[in-house]
Motif scaffolding. Structure first.
Motif, PDB file in Angstrom:
ATOM      1  N   ARG A  54       0.869  -1.177   0.000  1.00 47.35           N
ATOM      2  CA  ARG A  54       0.000   0.000   0.000  1.00 47.35           C
ATOM      3  C   ARG A  54       0.905   1.226   0.000  1.00 47.35           C
ATOM      4  NH1 ARG A  54      -2.719  -0.459   5.396  1.00 47.35           N
ATOM      5  NH2 ARG A  54      -0.631  -1.278   5.852  1.00 47.35           N
ATOM      6  N   VAL A  55       0.916   1.925  -1.134  1.00 49.49           N
ATOM      7  CA  VAL A  55       1.841   3.043  -1.321  1.00 49.49           C
ATOM      8  C   VAL A  55       1.055   4.346  -1.350  1.00 49.49           C
ATOM      9  CG1 VAL A  55       3.640   4.026  -2.774  1.00 49.49           C
ATOM     10  CG2 VAL A  55       3.336   1.529  -2.675  1.00 49.49           C
ATOM     11  N   LEU A  56       1.483   5.306  -0.542  1.00 48.41           N
ATOM     12  CA  LEU A  56       0.867   6.624  -0.494  1.00 48.41           C
ATOM     13  C   LEU A  56       1.838   7.620  -1.124  1.00 48.41           C
ATOM     14  CD1 LEU A  56      -0.384   6.522   3.222  1.00 48.41           C
ATOM     15  CD2 LEU A  56      -1.496   5.589   1.176  1.00 48.41           C
ATOM     16  N   VAL A  57       1.442   8.220  -2.232  1.00 50.53           N
ATOM     17  CA  VAL A  57       2.272   9.190  -2.944  1.00 50.53           C
ATOM     18  C   VAL A  57       1.693  10.576  -2.704  1.00 50.53           C
ATOM     19  CG1 VAL A  57       3.128   9.954  -5.190  1.00 50.53           C
ATOM     20  CG2 VAL A  57       2.884   7.501  -4.721  1.00 50.53           C
ATOM     21  N   VAL A  76       5.397   5.876   2.331  1.00 54.98           N
ATOM     22  CA  VAL A  76       5.006   7.187   1.822  1.00 54.98           C
ATOM     23  C   VAL A  76       6.127   7.716   0.941  1.00 54.98           C
ATOM     24  CG1 VAL A  76       4.553   9.599   2.432  1.00 54.98           C
ATOM     25  CG2 VAL A  76       3.508   7.764   3.765  1.00 54.98           C
ATOM     26  N   ILE A  77       5.748   8.248  -0.227  1.00 54.78           N
ATOM     27  CA  ILE A  77       6.699   8.867  -1.141  1.00 54.78           C
ATOM     28  C   ILE A  77       6.335  10.333  -1.279  1.00 54.78           C
ATOM     29  CG2 ILE A  77       7.638   8.878  -3.482  1.00 54.78           C
ATOM     30  CD1 ILE A  77       6.784   5.896  -3.650  1.00 54.78           C
ATOM     31  N   GLY A  78       7.225  11.213  -0.839  1.00 52.52           N
ATOM     32  CA  GLY A  78       7.006  12.647  -0.972  1.00 52.52           C
ATOM     33  C   GLY A  78       7.483  13.119  -2.327  1.00 52.52           C
ATOM     34  N   ALA A  79       6.534  13.422  -3.217  1.00 51.60           N
ATOM     35  CA  ALA A  79       6.848  13.928  -4.551  1.00 51.60           C
ATOM     36  C   ALA A  79       6.164  15.277  -4.733  1.00 51.60           C
ATOM     37  CB  ALA A  79       6.391  12.932  -5.620  1.00 51.60           C
ATOM     38  N   ASP A  80       6.196  16.087  -3.675  1.00 51.48           N
ATOM     39  CA  ASP A  80       5.415  17.324  -3.636  1.00 51.48           C
ATOM     40  C   ASP A  80       6.240  18.572  -3.885  1.00 51.48           C
ATOM     41  OD1 ASP A  80       6.527  16.491  -1.215  1.00 51.48           O
ATOM     42  OD2 ASP A  80       5.026  17.465   0.021  1.00 51.48           O
ATOM     43  N   ALA A 117       9.546   4.330   6.861  1.00 48.69           N
ATOM     44  CA  ALA A 117       8.932   4.003   5.580  1.00 48.69           C
ATOM     45  C   ALA A 117       8.550   5.251   4.791  1.00 48.69           C
ATOM     46  CB  ALA A 117       7.698   3.135   5.808  1.00 48.69           C
ATOM     47  N   VAL A 118       9.436   6.263   4.810  1.00 46.49           N
ATOM     48  CA  VAL A 118       9.184   7.525   4.113  1.00 46.49           C
ATOM     49  C   VAL A 118      10.404   7.870   3.277  1.00 46.49           C
ATOM     50  CG1 VAL A 118       8.568   9.965   4.341  1.00 46.49           C
ATOM     51  CG2 VAL A 118       7.761   8.317   6.059  1.00 46.49           C
ATOM     52  N   THR A 119      10.183   8.330   2.039  1.00 50.33           N
ATOM     53  CA  THR A 119      11.288   8.787   1.206  1.00 50.33           C
ATOM     54  C   THR A 119      10.812   9.932   0.332  1.00 50.33           C
ATOM     55  OG1 THR A 119      13.140   8.017  -0.156  1.00 50.33           O
ATOM     56  CG2 THR A 119      10.935   7.268  -0.797  1.00 50.33           C
TER      57      THR A 119
END
Length: 415
Positions: free
Chosen positions: A21-24, A166-170, A292-294
């Protein structure tokens, strides 16, 4: 949530792996790219965007061969998008040639075209076949919490979402980067006034121009059809006061640099400059993350646009992060996979950031020695640099892994 994927012919998810379960966070080019790649690989992905809809800002971006390779791996059809380039000519403000880059030679060496594409078109191509229900707009992140069974994202309205990572692409002003405590971006002292205009008559649609002066520089890069991406770079500081009529300032600095530039300047008004300027920033490359954050794309490594590599580096992030996550089994060691991704990217993206931040691009006098270097040598140097920073062995391996799926998809379509 279902396991629907974008309509891509590529799917390399091992059958034994439990979908993550990936949150972008962020629905720009970087966010949609990584979401598309992970959906391709069978994961359960949701994208959160704080704006009310998904839209691309700015003018156009350069997709070099390294970025084009990743788009191909993602199953994104770029045929007819923007304008493929054959040459980049660098001149002084007095018209003296400094160097001519043979883009066709770079394309032949790297195996993929180089093109200028309006952001709206690139994002539109990435969204083709992408399930709209996996994007949640109007969701502003206020917190991220690592837990023993995954990670939770909290939103300003009091709601939350839980996932395995969680992937921070903001982007440049990333909330996720702030939450994880990575250093803030630093201004470089320059800014760009930029946008799209009608391509002047008589200009070769496959040739891009960069013109360098003593106190600024500019670019005219064909972006497909009748459009041209223009930019004018000038010094900037945090106490900058925006002029009431910026077009007068731009014309005062750049008129008579070349006939096509004068024609573009004559067509522009203050309205065309309404969203400018865009100050140049550079992020210190963050150290290893935690849990689990990048971060991905500009959220991880905003850099000046000197090399036009920002979008390409976000796409390379996507390729390496998908590779890292493909090694996770049954949700185990998510943190280890993310640290491998960060370590794998750090050295290469730091090299690109350093080169992009060199101020020699803003000084005609400093660049005069470059005119003594043969064009073919300058072309070789750029092609070699792009190859070195592009994870070529990994890309080739991924291409080989995807080829059977592509062939199978073609056979099934034929039947």
């Amino acid at each position: 949530m279902g396991s629907k994927r974008p309509q891509s012919r590529h799917h390399v998810q091992p059958a034994a792996q439990r979908p993550l379960r990936v949150l972008v966070v962020g629905a720009g080019v970087g966010g949609i790219s990584i979401a598309r790649g992970l959906l391709r690989d069978g994961h359960d992905v949701t994208v959160f965007e704080q704006r009310p809809d998904v839209r691309a800002g700015g003018g156009a971006v350069t997709i070099w061969s390294n970025g084009e390779t990743v788009l191909r791996q993602l199953g994104v059809d770029m045929d007819g998008a923007g304008q493929e380039l054959s040459t980049v000519r660098v001149l002084t403000s007095t018209g003296r040639p400094m160097t001519t880059l043979d883009v066709t030679a770079i394309v032949n060496r790297m195996g993929a075209p180089v093109r200028m594409v309006p952001r709206r078109i690139l994002l539109g191509r990435l969204l083709e076949g992408f399930p709209a229900e996996r994007i949640r707009c109007g969701t502003q992140v206020v917190g991220v919490a690592n837990g023993s069974h995954g990670v939770r994202v909290d939103f300003v309205d009091g709601s939350c979402a839980e996932g395995d990572l969680v992937i921070g692409a903001d982007g440049l002003h990333s909330r996720i980067r702030e939450i994880v405590g990575a250093p803030h971006a630093e201004p470089t002292g320059w800014c760009s006034w930029q946008g799209l205009a009608t391509l002047p008559d008589g200009v070769d649609r496959r040739v891009a121009f960069v013109i360098v002066g003593e106190h600024g520089n500019l670019g005219l890069w064909p972006a497909g059809g009748t459009e041209v991406q223009w930019w004018f770079d000038l010094p900037w500081s945090p106490d900058f006061i925006r002029p009431d009529h910026p077009i007068e300032v731009i014309r005062a600095n750049f008129t008579r640099w070349s006939e096509p530039v004068d024609r573009v300047l004559a067509s522009l008004t203050d309205d065309h400059l309404a969203r400018s300027p865009y100050p140049h920033f550079r992020h210190p490359i963050p150290g290893p993350g935690r849990g689990a954050v990048t971060l991905l794309g500009d959220a991880a490594h905003t850099m000046p646009p000197t090399l036009a590599q920002g979008t390409n580096q976000a796409l390379l992030d996507t390729m390496v992060l998908c590779k890292a996550i493909s090694g996770i089994r049954d949700g185990a060691d998510v943190s280890g996979a993310l640290r491998w991704y960060e370590k794998t990217r750090r050295r290469r993206v730091a090299a690109v950031s350093r080169v992009a931040s060199l101020q020699v691009s803003h000084g005609e006098a400093v660049l005069r020695p470059a005119a003594m270097v043969p064009d073919r040598v300058m072309t070789w140097v750029l092609a070699t640099f792009l190859r070195v920073v592009s994870h070529r062995r990994m890309a080739a391996g991924i291409d080989r892994d995807l080829a059977p799926a592509s062939t199978t998809g073609s056979d099934e379509h034929a039947r």
